[in-house]
Design a protein around this motif. Sequence first.
Motif, PDB file in Angstrom:
ATOM      1  N   ARG A  19       0.857  -1.192   0.000  1.00 34.53           N
ATOM      2  CA  ARG A  19       0.000   0.000   0.000  1.00 34.53           C
ATOM      3  C   ARG A  19       0.889   1.236   0.000  1.00 34.53           C
ATOM      4  N   PRO A  20       0.384   2.357  -0.535  1.00 33.76           N
ATOM      5  CA  PRO A  20       1.187   3.586  -0.536  1.00 33.76           C
ATOM      6  C   PRO A  20       1.580   4.001   0.879  1.00 33.76           C
ATOM      7  N   HIS A  21       2.793   4.523   1.019  1.00 35.50           N
ATOM      8  CA  HIS A  21       3.329   4.963   2.317  1.00 35.50           C
ATOM      9  C   HIS A  21       3.278   6.484   2.383  1.00 35.50           C
ATOM     10  N   GLU A  22       3.177   7.021   3.575  1.00 38.77           N
ATOM     11  CA  GLU A  22       3.089   8.468   3.766  1.00 38.77           C
ATOM     12  C   GLU A  22       4.404   9.180   3.498  1.00 38.77           C
ATOM     13  N   GLY A  23       5.497   8.432   3.276  1.00 34.74           N
ATOM     14  CA  GLY A  23       6.829   9.004   3.142  1.00 34.74           C
ATOM     15  C   GLY A  23       7.071   9.844   1.911  1.00 34.74           C
ATOM     16  N   HIS A  25       6.438  10.611  -2.592  1.00 38.87           N
ATOM     17  CA  HIS A  25       6.206  10.058  -3.919  1.00 38.87           C
ATOM     18  C   HIS A  25       7.040   8.796  -4.135  1.00 38.87           C
ATOM     19  N   GLY A  26       6.402   7.720  -4.543  1.00 33.43           N
ATOM     20  CA  GLY A  26       7.103   6.471  -4.816  1.00 33.43           C
ATOM     21  C   GLY A  26       7.366   5.629  -3.590  1.00 33.43           C
ATOM     22  N   ALA A  27       6.829   6.018  -2.435  1.00 31.03           N
ATOM     23  CA  ALA A  27       7.059   5.270  -1.196  1.00 31.03           C
ATOM     24  C   ALA A  27       5.932   4.254  -0.990  1.00 31.03           C
ATOM     25  N   TRP A  28       6.320   3.043  -0.609  1.00 30.97           N
ATOM     26  CA  TRP A  28       5.373   1.941  -0.413  1.00 30.97           C
ATOM     27  C   TRP A  28       5.690   1.233   0.896  1.00 30.97           C
ATOM     28  N   GLU A  29       4.690   0.580   1.451  1.00 31.27           N
ATOM     29  CA  GLU A  29       4.900  -0.238   2.649  1.00 31.27           C
ATOM     30  C   GLU A  29       4.319  -1.619   2.429  1.00 31.27           C
TER      31      GLU A  29
END
Length: 60
Positions: A19-23, A25-29
């Motif tokens: 899922r997308p991460h709050e970190g 653009h382009g960050a995922w978790e």
Amino acid sequence: MSERAAPFYCPYCGDEDLRPHEGGHGAWECGACNRAFQLKFLGLLARGLQRADNGGDDRI
């Protein structure tokens, strides 16, 4: 072309629970291994693709 391409699996554990991460653009978790990572497209290589085969001929 889409604005954002999503990865299909986690580069660490191979799971698909991403899922997308709050970190940013382009960050995922990854929900499976609890890691966060960031993907970044650097650009196209000027030299292009170079093949290392000899066309199927095993003779030197």
